[in-house]
Scaffold this motif. Structure first.
Motif, PDB file in Angstrom:
ATOM      1  N   TYR A   5      10.731   1.109   4.664  1.00 48.85           N
ATOM      2  CA  TYR A   5      11.601   0.362   3.758  1.00 48.85           C
ATOM      3  C   TYR A   5      11.303   0.684   2.293  1.00 48.85           C
ATOM      4  O   TYR A   5      12.187   0.603   1.447  1.00 48.85           O
ATOM      5  N   VAL A   6      10.059   1.027   2.007  1.00 46.58           N
ATOM      6  CA  VAL A   6       9.645   1.254   0.625  1.00 46.58           C
ATOM      7  C   VAL A   6      10.193   2.574   0.090  1.00 46.58           C
ATOM      8  O   VAL A   6      10.509   2.690  -1.093  1.00 46.58           O
ATOM      9  N   VAL A   7      10.302   3.580   0.949  1.00 51.48           N
ATOM     10  CA  VAL A   7      10.558   4.936   0.470  1.00 51.48           C
ATOM     11  C   VAL A   7      12.007   5.404   0.619  1.00 51.48           C
ATOM     12  O   VAL A   7      12.415   6.351  -0.059  1.00 51.48           O
ATOM     13  N   CYS A   8      12.790   4.765   1.495  1.00 51.63           N
ATOM     14  CA  CYS A   8      14.119   5.325   1.775  1.00 51.63           C
ATOM     15  C   CYS A   8      15.111   5.138   0.627  1.00 51.63           C
ATOM     16  O   CYS A   8      15.848   6.072   0.294  1.00 51.63           O
ATOM     17  N   ALA A   9      15.150   3.966   0.020  1.00 51.67           N
ATOM     18  CA  ALA A   9      16.080   3.774  -1.097  1.00 51.67           C
ATOM     19  C   ALA A   9      15.780   4.732  -2.251  1.00 51.67           C
ATOM     20  O   ALA A   9      16.697   5.355  -2.802  1.00 51.67           O
ATOM     21  N   PRO A  10      14.505   4.911  -2.646  1.00 53.40           N
ATOM     22  CA  PRO A  10      14.217   5.920  -3.678  1.00 53.40           C
ATOM     23  C   PRO A  10      14.609   7.331  -3.262  1.00 53.40           C
ATOM     24  O   PRO A  10      15.076   8.115  -4.095  1.00 53.40           O
ATOM     25  N   MET A  11      14.430   7.684  -1.967  1.00 49.48           N
ATOM     26  CA  MET A  11      14.828   9.017  -1.520  1.00 49.48           C
ATOM     27  C   MET A  11      16.331   9.214  -1.631  1.00 49.48           C
ATOM     28  O   MET A  11      16.807  10.255  -2.091  1.00 49.48           O
ATOM     29  N   LEU A  48       0.823  -1.212   0.000  1.00 50.10           N
ATOM     30  CA  LEU A  48       0.000   0.000   0.000  1.00 50.10           C
ATOM     31  C   LEU A  48       0.856   1.262   0.000  1.00 50.10           C
ATOM     32  O   LEU A  48       0.555   2.227  -0.709  1.00 50.10           O
ATOM     33  N   THR A  49       1.933   1.244   0.774  1.00 44.57           N
ATOM     34  CA  THR A  49       2.811   2.411   0.818  1.00 44.57           C
ATOM     35  C   THR A  49       3.416   2.686  -0.544  1.00 44.57           C
ATOM     36  O   THR A  49       3.463   3.829  -1.008  1.00 44.57           O
ATOM     37  N   GLY A  50       3.885   1.631  -1.206  1.00 46.85           N
ATOM     38  CA  GLY A  50       4.459   1.799  -2.536  1.00 46.85           C
ATOM     39  C   GLY A  50       3.454   2.353  -3.526  1.00 46.85           C
ATOM     40  O   GLY A  50       3.770   3.244  -4.316  1.00 46.85           O
ATOM     41  N   TRP A  51       2.230   1.840  -3.472  1.00 47.10           N
ATOM     42  CA  TRP A  51       1.196   2.293  -4.408  1.00 47.10           C
ATOM     43  C   TRP A  51       0.799   3.739  -4.120  1.00 47.10           C
ATOM     44  O   TRP A  51       0.720   4.562  -5.025  1.00 47.10           O
ATOM     45  N   ILE A  52       0.548   4.064  -2.851  1.00 44.95           N
ATOM     46  CA  ILE A  52       0.134   5.423  -2.483  1.00 44.95           C
ATOM     47  C   ILE A  52       1.230   6.424  -2.835  1.00 44.95           C
ATOM     48  O   ILE A  52       0.956   7.509  -3.375  1.00 44.95           O
ATOM     49  N   SER A  53       2.483   6.068  -2.552  1.00 43.24           N
ATOM     50  CA  SER A  53       3.598   6.968  -2.856  1.00 43.24           C
ATOM     51  C   SER A  53       3.671   7.255  -4.345  1.00 43.24           C
ATOM     52  O   SER A  53       3.840   8.405  -4.772  1.00 43.24           O
ATOM     53  N   GLN A  54       3.523   6.215  -5.154  1.00 41.81           N
ATOM     54  CA  GLN A  54       3.599   6.377  -6.607  1.00 41.81           C
ATOM     55  C   GLN A  54       2.456   7.256  -7.114  1.00 41.81           C
ATOM     56  O   GLN A  54       2.661   8.113  -7.981  1.00 41.81           O
ATOM     57  N   VAL A  55       1.255   7.064  -6.575  1.00 46.65           N
ATOM     58  CA  VAL A  55       0.103   7.884  -6.971  1.00 46.65           C
ATOM     59  C   VAL A  55       0.319   9.338  -6.575  1.00 46.65           C
ATOM     60  O   VAL A  55       0.029  10.266  -7.340  1.00 46.65           O
ATOM     61  N   MET A  56       0.851   9.565  -5.378  1.00 49.40           N
ATOM     62  CA  MET A  56       1.086  10.933  -4.915  1.00 49.40           C
ATOM     63  C   MET A  56       2.097  11.658  -5.805  1.00 49.40           C
ATOM     64  O   MET A  56       1.902  12.811  -6.187  1.00 49.40           O
ATOM     65  N   VAL A  57       3.194  10.977  -6.148  1.00 47.68           N
ATOM     66  CA  VAL A  57       4.198  11.586  -7.025  1.00 47.68           C
ATOM     67  C   VAL A  57       3.595  11.903  -8.387  1.00 47.68           C
ATOM     68  O   VAL A  57       3.821  12.981  -8.953  1.00 47.68           O
ATOM     69  N   ALA A  58       2.791  10.972  -8.911  1.00 46.69           N
ATOM     70  CA  ALA A  58       2.165  11.177 -10.215  1.00 46.69           C
ATOM     71  C   ALA A  58       1.192  12.352 -10.207  1.00 46.69           C
ATOM     72  O   ALA A  58       0.958  12.979 -11.238  1.00 46.69           O
ATOM     73  N   ASN A  59       0.642  12.668  -9.022  1.00 47.49           N
ATOM     74  CA  ASN A  59      -0.314  13.762  -8.908  1.00 47.49           C
ATOM     75  C   ASN A  59       0.327  15.064  -8.430  1.00 47.49           C
ATOM     76  O   ASN A  59      -0.378  15.985  -8.016  1.00 47.49           O
ATOM     77  N   PHE A  85       2.616  15.712  -5.914  1.00 44.63           N
ATOM     78  CA  PHE A  85       3.113  15.925  -4.563  1.00 44.63           C
ATOM     79  C   PHE A  85       4.649  15.881  -4.569  1.00 44.63           C
ATOM     80  O   PHE A  85       5.258  15.145  -5.342  1.00 44.63           O
ATOM     81  N   SER A  86       5.263  16.643  -3.698  1.00 40.54           N
ATOM     82  CA  SER A  86       6.719  16.600  -3.572  1.00 40.54           C
ATOM     83  C   SER A  86       7.128  15.274  -2.950  1.00 40.54           C
ATOM     84  O   SER A  86       6.339  14.625  -2.241  1.00 40.54           O
ATOM     85  N   THR A  87       8.376  14.853  -3.188  1.00 39.87           N
ATOM     86  CA  THR A  87       8.835  13.603  -2.583  1.00 39.87           C
ATOM     87  C   THR A  87       9.013  13.747  -1.073  1.00 39.87           C
ATOM     88  O   THR A  87       9.071  12.748  -0.365  1.00 39.87           O
ATOM     89  N   ARG A  88       9.118  14.971  -0.586  1.00 40.10           N
ATOM     90  CA  ARG A  88       9.076  15.196   0.867  1.00 40.10           C
ATOM     91  C   ARG A  88       7.779  14.628   1.434  1.00 40.10           C
ATOM     92  O   ARG A  88       7.787  13.929   2.458  1.00 40.10           O
ATOM     93  N   SER A  89       6.655  14.885   0.774  1.00 38.42           N
ATOM     94  CA  SER A  89       5.357  14.388   1.241  1.00 38.42           C
ATOM     95  C   SER A  89       5.133  12.935   0.844  1.00 38.42           C
ATOM     96  O   SER A  89       4.751  12.103   1.677  1.00 38.42           O
ATOM     97  N   ALA A  90       5.386  12.635  -0.439  1.00 43.16           N
ATOM     98  CA  ALA A  90       5.035  11.326  -0.985  1.00 43.16           C
ATOM     99  C   ALA A  90       5.967  10.219  -0.501  1.00 43.16           C
ATOM    100  O   ALA A  90       5.608   9.036  -0.583  1.00 43.16           O
ATOM    101  N   ARG A  91       7.142  10.584   0.004  1.00 40.90           N
ATOM    102  CA  ARG A  91       8.079   9.577   0.506  1.00 40.90           C
ATOM    103  C   ARG A  91       8.455   9.827   1.964  1.00 40.90           C
ATOM    104  O   ARG A  91       8.301   8.951   2.815  1.00 40.90           O
ATOM    105  N   GLY A  92       8.941  11.026   2.264  1.00 44.50           N
ATOM    106  CA  GLY A  92       9.402  11.309   3.610  1.00 44.50           C
ATOM    107  C   GLY A  92       8.308  11.234   4.658  1.00 44.50           C
ATOM    108  O   GLY A  92       8.400  10.469   5.626  1.00 44.50           O
ATOM    109  N   VAL A  93       7.250  12.009   4.477  1.00 47.33           N
ATOM    110  CA  VAL A  93       6.150  12.020   5.441  1.00 47.33           C
ATOM    111  C   VAL A  93       5.426  10.680   5.446  1.00 47.33           C
ATOM    112  O   VAL A  93       5.108  10.129   6.510  1.00 47.33           O
TER     113      VAL A  93
END
Length: 422
Positions: free
Chosen positions: A330-336, A269-280, A282-290
């Motif tokens: 775990y899902v968001v740190c390597a991409p960040m 779910l985290t991976g999917w939500i993050s990808q949707v947020m970036v596509a819409n 949102f900054s990676t601060r929000s879509a990954r960090g937060v």
């Protein structure tokens, strides 16, 4: 840019590496699953069992860094083969009568072999898929760890209940050797080699600057907290269910998979939500960090409530939920980290990141063992250990929330708003 085709055989390799990670996590979980029979047969105190859990991580970080640099020069096909062979051979000494010292040494050796596994497997897969097609195979690979627990726990617990814990280690050794043989026959090095066309113009950042950047530190601290919870689950979850709550070893088999099922859902779910947020937009601060840090705070708060609910089902539910939420990071740190790390330095930086946060695996099991041994009652010791886990999760989440700013890190480190890092 013209998209590269996916080479023939790429998904075969992905499936084999999924099985590689499945075996990897089955090897990790077996000591915790067999914790009560091991402590009973070998007459171990809680502190000794905590040391056994920590021993797995003594060389974990060192080998992760060393092999992380090695695979830049040596084909991953042979490195993966060597790692899996080490895992298999490290299991067989436990088949017979074994001393505590031998058990510790075998776990240290196993940890040294498993430390680089995740990063090497990812590096291998990226040689089979072009950049724009890597998300799905990476997700498949990451689920190997969850399925390694979900599938292995009932099977290994059946062996423990119907035979003994020695046979469970032997089964893992045989399974490891089977994977080695299959990989020797079907495994291959990926044909896609990173283009060096832009290497001369790619900005290179001193490692010191990358490793002391706030986002790198934030990722390391946040994931350290998550790994504290994971390593406790690997070592102490089943003993808590059996000795702390009074469930049978047979029942513990299916209860022990619940955190991993919930954690797998959180990761996807985290991976999917993050990808949707970036596509819409949102900054990676929000879509990954937060998105990655807030669940740590929520999960820690849930764990903090465990001592205040009735022992049994409610404590298990809170433990499953609180620890499972930590999987988001775990899902968001390597991409960040990849956002501001040049491609030529990415492998080493991510290996160092993994080596640092997995140090929690040394501390967490030992701390829990110490709390249990020094408590006035067994359940009180577990409650103290879980409270410490809650504090670690909340603190790491808050620090992550304040430090994770990958979208501004790029410009600060490179002087470029959007450097062309893959």
């Amino acid at each position: 840019m013209i998209a590269q085709p996916t080479p023939k055989g790429a998904w075969r390799i992905t499936f084999l590496l999924f099985l590689f990670m499945l075996v990897n996590f089955a090897d990790k979980i077996v000591v915790g699953l067999a914790g009560v029979p091991i402590m009973t047969e070998m007459k171990l105190e809680p502190e000794q069992f905590g040391l056994l859990g920590s021993a797995f991580f003594f060389l974990y970080s060192i080998s992760a860094i060393a092999i992380g640099f090695l695979v830049n020069r040596v084909p991953t096909r042979w490195v993966l083969l060597a790692l899996a062979l080490i895992w298999a051979l490290a299991q067989f000494p436990m088949m017979g009568s074994v001393s505590f010292s031998t058990l510790v040494i075998c776990r240290v050796v196993l940890g040294a072999g498993e430390g680089p596994a995740g990063s090497v497997a990812v590096h291998a897969i990226y040689k089979w898929f072009p950049d724009e097609k890597r998300t799905l195979p990476t997700a498949v690979l990451s689920q190997g760890s969850a399925f390694g627990v979900i599938l292995a726990v009932p099977a290994l617990n059946w062996v423990i209940v119907n035979y003994d814990w020695h046979h469970a280690f032997g089964v893992l050794g045989v399974v490891g050797l089977i994977w080695v043989v299959v990989w020797l026959i079907l495994g291959a090095e990926g044909p896609l080699v990173q283009s060096t066309a832009g290497a001369d113009v790619e900005p290179r950042i001193p490692y010191f600057q990358i490793l002391t950047s706030r986002t790198f530190i934030g990722c390391t601290v946040a994931t350290f907290g998550a790994y504290w919870a994971l390593s406790l689950g690997l070592t102490w979850f089943t003993p808590f269910i059996v000795k702390g709550l009074g469930f049978s070893q047979k029942d513990a088999g299916w209860i022990s998979i619940l955190p991993w099922v919930f954690g797998a859902v959180v990761v996807l779910l985290t991976g999917w939500i993050s990808q949707v947020m970036v596509a819409n937009g949102f900054s990676t601060r929000s879509a990954r960090g937060v998105l990655g840090a807030v669940p740590l705070i929520v999960g820690g708060s849930i764990l903090a409530a465990i001592p205040y609910v009735e022992a049994g089902t409610w404590q298990i539910a809170l433990l499953v939920t609180g620890s499972g939420l930590s999987g988001s990071i775990y899902v968001v740190c390597a991409p960040m980290i990849s956002e501001f790390t040049p491609v030529s330095q990415r492998g080493a930086v991510i290996s160092i990141y993994g080596a640092i946060y997995t140090l929690a695996g040394i501390l967490a099991p030992a701390v829990m063992g110490s709390m249990i041994q020094r408590a006035s009652g067994l359940l009180d010791g577990y409650m103290t250990g879980f409270t410490i886990n809650a504090v670690v999760l909340i603190a790491s989440g808050l620090l992550g929330l304040s430090l994770l700013w990958p979208n501004t890190e790029r410009a600060r480190l490179t002087g470029r708003e959007r450097p062309q890092f893959a």
